[in-house]
Design a protein around this motif. Structure first.
Motif, mmCIF file in Angstrom:
data_model
loop_
_atom_site.group_PDB
_atom_site.id
_atom_site.type_symbol
_atom_site.label_atom_id
_atom_site.label_comp_id
_atom_site.label_asym_id
_atom_site.label_seq_id
_atom_site.Cartn_x
_atom_site.Cartn_y
_atom_site.Cartn_z
ATOM 1 N N LEU A 170 0.903 -1.220 -0.051
ATOM 2 C CA LEU A 170 -0.318 -0.121 -0.020
ATOM 3 C C LEU A 170 0.932 1.127 -0.184
ATOM 4 N N SER A 171 0.670 2.117 -0.988
ATOM 5 C CA SER A 171 1.107 3.478 -1.167
ATOM 6 C C SER A 171 0.049 4.661 -0.783
ATOM 7 N N VAL A 172 0.591 5.401 0.032
ATOM 8 C CA VAL A 172 -0.424 6.487 0.277
ATOM 9 C C VAL A 172 0.227 7.908 0.321
ATOM 10 N N ALA A 173 -0.639 8.789 -0.166
ATOM 11 C CA ALA A 173 -0.097 10.233 -0.398
ATOM 12 C C ALA A 173 -1.320 11.007 -0.034
ATOM 13 N N ARG A 174 -1.003 12.669 0.518
ATOM 14 C CA ARG A 174 -2.021 13.249 0.762
ATOM 15 C C ARG A 174 -2.652 14.167 -0.473
ATOM 16 N N CYS A 175 -1.481 14.169 -1.498
ATOM 17 C CA CYS A 175 -2.062 14.903 -2.531
ATOM 18 C C CYS A 175 -2.601 14.231 -3.543
ATOM 19 N N PRO A 176 -3.782 15.184 -3.806
ATOM 20 C CA PRO A 176 -4.834 14.444 -5.005
ATOM 21 C C PRO A 176 -4.432 14.487 -6.239
ATOM 22 N N LEU A 177 -5.282 14.110 -7.083
ATOM 23 C CA LEU A 177 -5.058 14.458 -8.713
ATOM 24 C C LEU A 177 -5.576 15.696 -9.042
ATOM 25 N N PRO A 178 -4.612 16.511 -9.332
ATOM 26 C CA PRO A 178 -5.024 17.886 -9.822
ATOM 27 C C PRO A 178 -5.787 17.720 -11.204
ATOM 28 N N ILE A 179 -6.840 18.702 -11.461
ATOM 29 C CA ILE A 179 -7.680 18.735 -12.696
ATOM 30 C C ILE A 179 -7.210 19.986 -13.518
ATOM 31 N N PRO A 180 -6.300 19.639 -14.653
ATOM 32 C CA PRO A 180 -6.037 21.137 -15.122
ATOM 33 C C PRO A 180 -7.240 21.631 -16.104
ATOM 34 N N LEU A 181 -6.922 22.692 -16.659
ATOM 35 C CA LEU A 181 -8.011 23.247 -17.506
ATOM 36 C C LEU A 181 -8.285 22.531 -18.827
ATOM 37 N N PRO A 182 -7.320 21.793 -19.640
ATOM 38 C CA PRO A 182 -7.688 21.146 -20.569
ATOM 39 C C PRO A 182 -8.232 19.844 -20.341
ATOM 40 N N PHE A 183 -8.430 19.411 -19.100
ATOM 41 C CA PHE A 183 -9.146 18.147 -18.800
ATOM 42 C C PHE A 183 -10.519 18.010 -19.243
ATOM 43 N N PRO A 184 -11.105 16.997 -19.958
ATOM 44 C CA PRO A 184 -12.454 16.905 -20.512
ATOM 45 C C PRO A 184 -13.578 17.154 -19.471
ATOM 46 N N SER A 185 -14.699 17.630 -19.815
ATOM 47 C CA SER A 185 -15.831 17.684 -18.772
ATOM 48 C C SER A 185 -16.288 16.385 -18.780
ATOM 49 N N ILE A 186 -15.963 15.607 -17.790
ATOM 50 C CA ILE A 186 -16.573 14.106 -17.757
ATOM 51 C C ILE A 186 -16.972 13.734 -16.419
ATOM 52 N N PHE A 187 -17.066 14.665 -15.326
ATOM 53 C CA PHE A 187 -17.458 14.222 -14.153
ATOM 54 C C PHE A 187 -18.849 14.591 -13.998
ATOM 55 N N GLY A 188 -19.560 13.472 -13.279
ATOM 56 C CA GLY A 188 -21.191 13.429 -13.068
ATOM 57 C C GLY A 188 -21.415 14.749 -12.000
ATOM 58 N N ASN A 189 -22.640 14.768 -11.964
ATOM 59 C CA ASN A 189 -23.191 15.824 -10.968
ATOM 60 C C ASN A 189 -23.418 15.595 -9.748
ATOM 61 N N LEU A 190 -22.610 14.265 -9.313
ATOM 62 C CA LEU A 190 -22.347 13.870 -7.700
ATOM 63 C C LEU A 190 -21.158 14.118 -7.311
ATOM 64 N N VAL A 191 -20.222 14.812 -8.240
ATOM 65 C CA VAL A 191 -18.890 15.012 -7.768
ATOM 66 C C VAL A 191 -18.619 16.433 -7.509
ATOM 67 N N GLY A 192 -18.144 16.942 -6.330
ATOM 68 C CA GLY A 192 -17.871 18.214 -5.855
ATOM 69 C C GLY A 192 -16.595 18.922 -6.303
ATOM 70 N N GLN A 193 -16.570 19.889 -5.873
ATOM 71 C CA GLN A 193 -15.258 20.722 -6.209
ATOM 72 C C GLN A 193 -13.969 20.192 -6.026
ATOM 73 N N GLN A 194 -13.947 19.449 -4.838
ATOM 74 C CA GLN A 194 -12.524 18.762 -4.523
ATOM 75 C C GLN A 194 -12.737 17.229 -4.758
ATOM 76 N N GLY A 195 -13.706 16.859 -5.642
ATOM 77 C CA GLY A 195 -13.725 15.249 -5.831
ATOM 78 C C GLY A 195 -14.596 14.656 -4.914
ATOM 79 N N GLU A 196 -15.067 15.436 -3.843
ATOM 80 C CA GLU A 196 -15.960 14.599 -2.889
ATOM 81 C C GLU A 196 -17.236 14.046 -3.457
ATOM 82 N N LEU A 197 -17.807 13.112 -3.145
ATOM 83 C CA LEU A 197 -19.136 12.488 -3.580
ATOM 84 C C LEU A 197 -20.063 13.012 -2.762
#
Length: 572
Positions: free
Chosen positions: A453-480
């Motif tokens: 198991l590897s663990v880090a506190r740093c999340p995956l950043p979402i840069p501007l050119p990332f596509p609009s693929i998140f559903g409407n249950l995903v919050g600003q910091q990726g919380e469900l």
């Protein structure tokens, strides 16, 4: 230093790579941003593992990926093959071709115009006073984020259309003089001689050597190949050269495919050709790497992995973003810094190098060189109960043709979780994640023989050119979220700034159907008496004894995973 050199071969591989490097570029920027989430400023990641420091001809310091990319001529769109730091070509390039009668013709290749995203990048770096390299000086006074996002959603044709990264002039290699278009370059036979013809192999090898020789202590190659067509033949020859020239350097091979490559063939002949391609491609690629990870579902949009995503399968821009996120997560342990003056054991844990991963998955208890890739995107919180999701339970396969119902007492896993929440928007510490994973395995009906198991506190950043693929249950910091956000069906980088992630590589007999299918198709269509694909394989340059060797290798892999397995000659 534990450098990694990355190789990207083929169209979809470069789509995946473009997103992968965008994540790295975003991490570099956020680490220096005083207003960014503290998890980004205290990443404890050594980016020199993937990047090199250099200097342009003008004496400007550069920081570019340690990368060799191979693709068709014309696949770079508006980008020059010399990248963006070393003098872009402002004129149309020429393509010289030789016809079968010996006549030489020259065709001018007009550069593609930059989309709004690339136009704004150019203005931010050079100012309004300079012209774009396609001659377009009529830039709008201000390019808004919403316009950029809309442009990307509708207009991406090339992987460079959404790349925000500067590349070294040795990185981008275009195949010239193939004598066929991309549609014809669709099987192993079409690409088998592409590497060795002319000076291509020598030229590509020289570019790889440039990056390898400046490494202090290279830990491995990260090789991404689009194996759905002719590039698998080119990659096999390339990998064979790497195995000969760099004997002790492990290769981690990701074979990637977009959903569009799984479209059902229109005829029996096309079915035989594709099935033989799949069998031959895997058989030729796997001997030259330490670990092979097949990635690419027939329909990502309808898979369990896309539970919180809105994917359009027909868009490579979408599916490649998911696969790149998984590659980013699983590669984090290779660049984790531990024991440094600023590192906190509560923030990061579980670093390892490529060889340690390979030895763990491919050499513990049995020699299994095929690994399954799973992902949770975004990963749920440790205490979250939405949809009854747990961190381990949310991990879903990106590897096709697997059987999760097979019990495997010798399974081995490597998991990386980063940016996960313990509850609410509080980042989970390393001990919290470890305790949760251990508790989940204690409650499970079966557990792997070993799990790293590897663990880090740093999340995956979402840069501007990332596509609009998140559903409407995903919050600003990726919380469900507990309830959907009204008015939005898909959310992108303007709405979601980062997400918690989890990814897993596992050595398991669940991959047996994947191997069975390739062995069965090779026997049925290529080896048996009267096989319908025998002539096709001869046209690809394969002799009968070579096909027999491939069959024996696949049989050994199957028997190693399941000694009691009996593979019939008509296996599907």
């Amino acid at each position: 230093m534990r450098e990694i050199v990355t190789l990207q071969v083929g169209g979809f591989a470069n789509f995946v790579g473009s997103h992968f490097w965008n994540f790295q570029d975003e991490l570099l920027g956020l680490a220096l941003d005083p207003h960014a989430d503290q998890a980004f400023s205290n990443q404890n990641l050594n980016m020199d593992v993937l990047y090199r420091t250099g200097e342009t001809h003008e004496g400007t310091v550069s920081y570019t990926p340690r990368l060799v990319s191979v693709d068709f001529q014309g696949s770079l769109g508006s980008m020059s093959s010399r990248g963006t730091l070393y003098g872009e070509n402002s004129h149309a390039e020429s393509n010289v071709s030789v016809a079968s009668d010996g006549n030489i013709s020259t065709h001018a290749l007009e550069p593609h115009k930059k989309n709004l995203f690339l136009q704004r990048l150019h203005v931010e770096e050079h100012g309004n006073s300079t012209l774009l390299n396609d001659g377009n000086s009529s830039l709008p006074k201000e390019i808004h984020d919403n316009d950029v996002v809309e442009s990307l959603q509708n207009d991406v044709q090339f992987w460079t259309d959404f790349s925000k990264v500067h590349y070294h002039h040795q990185s981008l290699y275009e195949l010239t003089g193939l004598g066929m278009d991309a549609q014809e370059f669709d099987n192993y036979g079409a690409g088998r001689d592409a590497f060795t013809e002319g000076l291509r192999g020598e030229e590509i090898g020289d570019r790889l050597r440039f990056f390898v020789e400046e490494c202090d202590h290279i830990q491995g190659f990260q090789f991404i190949v689009d194996d759905s067509g002719g590039f698998s033949g080119l990659a096999a020859d390339f990998l064979e050269n790497i195995a000969d020239d760099y004997t002790n350097i492990p290769v981690l091979l990701y074979t990637v495919r977009g959903p569009v490559s799984h479209v059902n063939p229109r005829s029996r002949k096309q079915t035989v050709s594709r099935d033989l391609h799949d069998a031959v491609s895997f058989s030729r690629l796997s001997p030259f790497c330490k670990l092979i990870i097949p990635i690419g579902l027939p329909s990502l949009s309808t898979s369990k992995a896309a539970m919180n995503l809105n994917i359009k399968d027909e868009m490579l821009y979408h599916s490649s973003a998911v696969y790149a996120a998984a590659l980013h997560s699983i590669s984090l342990p290779f660049r984790m810094e531990q024991g440094g003056p600023t590192s906190d054991p509560r923030d990061i844990s579980g670093s390892m190098n490529v060889n340690e991963l390979v030895q763990m998955l491919a050499a513990q208890a049995r020699e299994n060189m095929v690994a399954i890739m799973d992902v949770a995107m975004p990963a749920p919180s440790l205490t979250g109960t939405q949809f009854n999701q747990t961190l381990l339970g949310s991990l879903q396969s990106l590897t096709p043709e697997i059987n999760e119902n097979l019990e495997d007492l010798q399974a081995v896993e490597s998991i990386c979780a980063h940016g996960t929440f313990s509850s609410g928007l509080k980042r989970a510490s390393v001990p919290e994640v470890k305790d949760m994973v251990e508790a989940s395995y204690k409650q499970a009906t079966s557990r792997p023989m070993f799990c790293h198991l590897s663990v880090a506190r740093c999340p995956l950043p979402i840069p501007l050119p990332f596509p609009s693929i998140f559903g409407n249950l995903v919050g600003q910091q990726g919380e469900l979220l507990g309830s959907p956000i009204s008015g939005f069906s898909s959310r992108g980088s303007l709405d979601v700034h980062s997400i918690p992630m989890a990814a897993r590589l596992r050595s398991s007999n669940a991959v047996l159907p994947y191997l069975d299918n390739r062995l069965g198709k090779l026997r049925r269509y290529g080896v048996e008496r009267g096989a319908p694909g025998a002539q096709l394989l001869r046209s690809w340059g394969f002799e009968q004894d070579e096909l027999q060797d491939m069959g024996e290798m696949l049989s050994k892999m199957v028997m190693t995973l399941n000694p009691e397995s009996l593979i019939s000659s008509d296996s599907d």
